[in-house]
Design a protein around this motif. Structure first.
Motif, mmCIF file in Angstrom:
data_model
loop_
_atom_site.group_PDB
_atom_site.id
_atom_site.type_symbol
_atom_site.label_atom_id
_atom_site.label_comp_id
_atom_site.label_asym_id
_atom_site.label_seq_id
_atom_site.Cartn_x
_atom_site.Cartn_y
_atom_site.Cartn_z
ATOM 1 N N THR A 212 0.854 -1.188 0.000
ATOM 2 C CA THR A 212 0.000 0.000 0.000
ATOM 3 C C THR A 212 0.887 1.233 0.000
ATOM 4 N N LEU A 213 0.707 2.089 -1.003
ATOM 5 C CA LEU A 213 1.433 3.352 -1.082
ATOM 6 C C LEU A 213 0.618 4.403 -0.336
ATOM 7 N N LYS A 214 1.227 5.031 0.644
ATOM 8 C CA LYS A 214 0.467 5.805 1.623
ATOM 9 C C LYS A 214 -0.097 7.117 1.095
ATOM 10 N N ARG A 215 0.612 7.781 0.204
ATOM 11 C CA ARG A 215 0.168 9.118 -0.202
ATOM 12 C C ARG A 215 -1.219 9.086 -0.818
ATOM 13 N N ASP A 216 -1.436 8.158 -1.773
ATOM 14 C CA ASP A 216 -2.716 8.078 -2.464
ATOM 15 C C ASP A 216 -3.553 6.872 -2.049
ATOM 16 N N GLY A 217 -3.011 6.029 -1.152
ATOM 17 C CA GLY A 217 -3.755 4.857 -0.727
ATOM 18 C C GLY A 217 -3.827 3.756 -1.766
ATOM 19 N N VAL A 218 -2.936 3.775 -2.745
ATOM 20 C CA VAL A 218 -2.924 2.768 -3.808
ATOM 21 C C VAL A 218 -2.524 1.409 -3.237
ATOM 22 N N VAL A 219 -3.284 0.363 -3.588
ATOM 23 C CA VAL A 219 -3.007 -0.993 -3.124
ATOM 24 C C VAL A 219 -2.569 -1.847 -4.309
ATOM 25 N N LEU A 220 -1.414 -2.496 -4.171
ATOM 26 C CA LEU A 220 -0.841 -3.317 -5.238
ATOM 27 C C LEU A 220 -0.783 -4.770 -4.796
ATOM 28 N N ASP A 221 -1.109 -5.673 -5.719
ATOM 29 C CA ASP A 221 -1.083 -7.109 -5.458
ATOM 30 C C ASP A 221 -0.041 -7.756 -6.354
ATOM 31 N N LEU A 222 0.783 -8.645 -5.783
ATOM 32 C CA LEU A 222 1.873 -9.274 -6.527
ATOM 33 C C LEU A 222 1.666 -10.777 -6.616
ATOM 34 N N VAL A 223 1.764 -11.317 -7.850
ATOM 35 C CA VAL A 223 1.769 -12.765 -8.066
ATOM 36 C C VAL A 223 3.076 -13.111 -8.778
ATOM 37 N N PRO A 224 4.035 -13.738 -8.085
ATOM 38 C CA PRO A 224 5.335 -14.054 -8.689
ATOM 39 C C PRO A 224 5.281 -15.363 -9.471
#
Length: 456
Positions: A212-224
């Motif tokens: 989660t990037l705090k400034r904009d609240g962006v949530v990223l999901d990673l599948v390796p």
């Protein structure tokens, strides 16, 4: 419009899949000339000229050891060997799986840059490069120690990060981790799944990684992608991770799809990573290319995936300098993970740094490391017997099991979430007047739920 599966795309995009045809041509040879090992597959990453029998004699094992472990391991072919096999300490590195979770924090500055970035596509360039950066460390062929149930690992003094991980389950082995600084939070639930194939093992990352990037609240999901460890017993052990890595912006629908090329003839394609950043409509916006053991670069592209005129390929990440001839192929950051310089002033007694087997192996005392590993494992079995006799259920301290079960390409995963109690604990420790007098190196490793237990 180009998409991840569009075989009609041309130019750079078509090059992404060129390694697939080479994969079938990689050096897969059976050891038919060695009596008793017919059908054992030896894969030489350096190409198709060397005889398989010659390659099979190389590696870290002496012949007697190789023969012994092959006889021991044959019965496990086709099985998940994540925790069911007792392995010799000679194949271990002085680090646990909980510490390897923290190894992804080496290039955390890329997440800081992503949080500060205004461009949503360049933001994905930064975050996906961060995800790729750990693969340089993952090429190490030593096995980390499986954590004891309740074991933890803490890290500070790196990029303003506070990191905590905990072994939350023993069967199946599962760990949970949380990292945070002023720019991002990182949360992971990890449950590796393996398939032993004789002279190799497939490793499937059954887990969930969220940033989660705090400034904009962006949530990223990673599948390796999955990983394959080749030549476990016969030949020189090496690692490959062919397949797709997908990082999705769950807030906007943008994503990056990167293809890890499989190793082909004479090592062709090994380490190479190519792919695109796509918008929510699955239109390519930025191409990415590089090698996971060296660097990653990016360049704006058109809807066909071709570089835009007058644009330049720019490097976004480059592997840091590493120690020469390091016994365990450690980076400088890996050594910091074992150091008490990255430990808080009052370390939890359950911390991986304090494990007696890990400490002995780090000092090169294999005999003591093996004995201590056996002692800790037996103590864990004694704890399990005591827990079952009392009808107790183990409860993690720093993570709570949720009701969420998330699907992954390799099976469903029960998700654990950080409960915030560690931040409260750390704040209380930092306020303690006696904190300066504590020598954390003198602590005895103690992840145990119960007091003194007989392990007879």
């Amino acid at each position: 419009m180009a998409t991840p599966n569009d075989n009609q795309s041309k130019g750079f995009f078509a090059a992404m899949t060129s390694g697939l045809s080479m994969f079938g041509n990689a050096m897969h040879r059976s050891v038919n000339g060695l009596l008793g090992y017919e059908g054992v597959e030896v894969i030489n990453p350096e190409g198709g000229k060397h005889d398989a029998e010659e390659e099979a004699q190389k590696g870290r094992w002496e012949q007697e050891e190789r023969d012994g472990y092959w006889k021991m391991m044959q019965k496990y072919i086709g099985s998940d060997v994540t925790s069911m096999v007792t392995l010799p300490v000679i194949i271990f590195e002085p680090m646990t799986m909980l510490q390897k979770m923290a190894e992804l924090m080496e290039y955390s500055y890329l997440l800081d840059l992503a949080d500060e970035c205004e461009d949503p596509y360049i933001r994905l360039v930064y975050t996906s490069s961060w995800a790729i950066s750990v693969y340089y460390a993952l090429q190490r062929t030593w096995k980390p120690f499986n954590p004891i149930l309740g074991e933890t690992y803490e890290m500070i003094n790196h990029g303003g990060i506070t990191f905590i991980s905990e072994q939350v389950s023993h069967h199946p082995p599962m760990g949970a981790g949380h990292a945070e600084n002023e720019h991002f939070t990182y949360d992971i639930t990890s449950k590796l799944k393996t398939k032993f194939l004789g002279n190799s093992v497939d490793v499937y990352p059954v887990g969930r990684t969220r940033v989660t990037l705090k400034r904009d609240g962006v949530v990223l999901d990673l599948v390796p992608p999955p990983t394959k460890v080749n030549n476990l017993i016969f030949g020189r052990t090496w690692v490959d991770s062919p397949g797709e890595m997908i990082m999705t912006n769950l807030t906007t629908g943008d994503k990056v799809v990167l293809f890890f090329q499989p190793c082909g003839w004479f090592g062709a394609g090994r380490y190479e990573v190519d792919g695109y950043v796509y918008n929510a409509a699955e239109e390519p916006k930025i191409l990415m290319t590089g090698k996971w053991n060296e660097s990653m670069s990016y360049q704006p592209c058109d809807l066909e995936g071709e570089p835009l005129p007058d644009s330049e390929l720019k490097e976004v990440w480059h592997v840091a300098d590493v120690p020469a001839n390091d016994k365990f192929q450690y980076t400088y950051f890996a050594h910091k993970l074992n150091s008490f310089d990255t430990a808080p002033k009052k370390l939890l007694a359950s911390d991986s740094r304090l494990r007696s087997d890990r400490l002995a192996l780090e000092k090169g005392d294999l005999l003591k490391a093996g004995a201590e590993k056996s002692r800790l494992e037996e103590r864990q079995r004694a704890e399990k017997r005591e827990r079952e006799a009392k009808a107790h259920k183990f409860t993690p301290r720093w993570f709570d099991m949720t009701d969420e079960v998330t699907p992954t390409p390799w099976g469903d995963l029960e998700v654990y979430q950080y409960n915030g109690k560690y931040a409260e604990h750390r704040a209380a420790m930092d306020r303690s007047d006696s904190i300066e007098e504590v020598d954390v190196k003198s602590f005895e490793f103690n992840p145990w739920q119960y007091g003194n237990l007989s392990v007879e």
